[in-house]
Design an enzyme around this catalytic site. Structure first.
Site: not given
Ligand SMILES: CN1CCC[C@H](Cn2ccc3ccc(-c4n[nH]c(N)c4C#N)cc32)C1
Length: 245
Positions: A87, A114, A156, A171
């Site tokens: 994160p 963690e 992709r 896209d």
């Protein structure tokens, strides 16, 4: 492209065997391997975590299993890039997906608890490029979902994987004129469904009018939902007229 994924939950990556990626693996376009980190944990309980130095909640992933795993998977002098979801990483974007699609070999380290002892990343940086990357501003329980997202976004873009090379180029956020516009609405048969017709322009056969309509819809949607993205696009007079309506 060669992919290696290290995780304590190898079953998480069963989806790699389905859909377009599964076909790419069968064709040999993607050489993907999933490794169970516990294979490098040698005690009776295959321990991969321990309490954090300095105290605090939860557990931290021990460095020894990770060090041995990365040594075994990435021999000295090889050309792998290590990608570590966290994160606290740099944002994973379409641009980064495109950069990764050009890499010959990606190794993904899935943390849990963690996180992974910081010395693992330090040690890896001494012999390969390492990216700490986040897929979004929310907290997951581990890196596996993030790796599934990144592997899909990257593979992709590989030639032949989508089966329709044009799709990736159109896209949202793909390099080019539609640099950062959100996708507009799409339609298929039947022409009228529950009294809701398909926009007539899409059945007109007028490709110029269709392209203009699609861009206008993308502009309107982007202005409504992600107005900050508008400035990232090269707008022409027609675009500005649409946005001023
Ligand atoms: C309370 N703690 C806080 C630190 C992280 C702990 C869970 N965890 C352990 C490994 C790990 C890897 C990625 C992510 C993650 N969360 N959100 C994202 N965008 C991610 C990405 N990429 C989360 C992770 C939970």
């Amino acid at each position: 492209m060669k992919l290696d994924i290290v995780t304590i939950f190898p079953d998480y990556f069963a989806p790699l065997d389905v859909s377009l990626l599964g076909k790419a693996r069968q064709r040999g376009d993607v050489d993907a391997h999933v490794h169970d980190l516990r294979g490098w944990a040698h005690d009776r309980h295959r321990t991969v975590d321990d309490t954090p130095y300095g105290g605090g909640p939860g557990m931290v992933m021990k460095p020894e299993p990770w060090g041995e795993a990365l040594d075994a998977i990435v021999p000295p002098g090889s050309s792998a890039r290590l990608v570590v979801p966290t994160p606290s990483g740099r944002p994973f974007t379409q641009e980064l997906a495109g950069a990764y699609a050009a890499e010959p070999w990606l190794v993904f380290a899935c943390g849990r608890y963690e996180g992974i002892d910081a010395r693992v990343i330090e040690d890896a940086r001494s012999r390969m490029p390492v990216d700490e990357v986040s897929i979004g501003d929310y907290v997951l329980a581990g890196g596996e979902s993030a790796v599934l997202v990144m592997v899909e976004a990257v593979t992709r873009l590989l030639p032949g994987v989508l089966g329709n090379a044009g799709s990736a180029a159109d896209d949202s956020f793909a390099p080019g004129r539609m640099e950062a516009l959100l996708e507009g609405p799409v339609y298929t048969k039947p022409p009228d469904w529950r009294g809701r017709p398909v926009p007539p322009v899409l059945m007109s056969g007028n490709h110029g009018a269709i392209a203009r309509w699609r861009r206008d819809e993308a502009l309107r949607r982007t202005a409504a939902i992600r107005p900050e993205l508008i400035a990232r696009n090269a707008l022409d007079d027609a675009d500005r007229r649409t946005l001023s309506e």
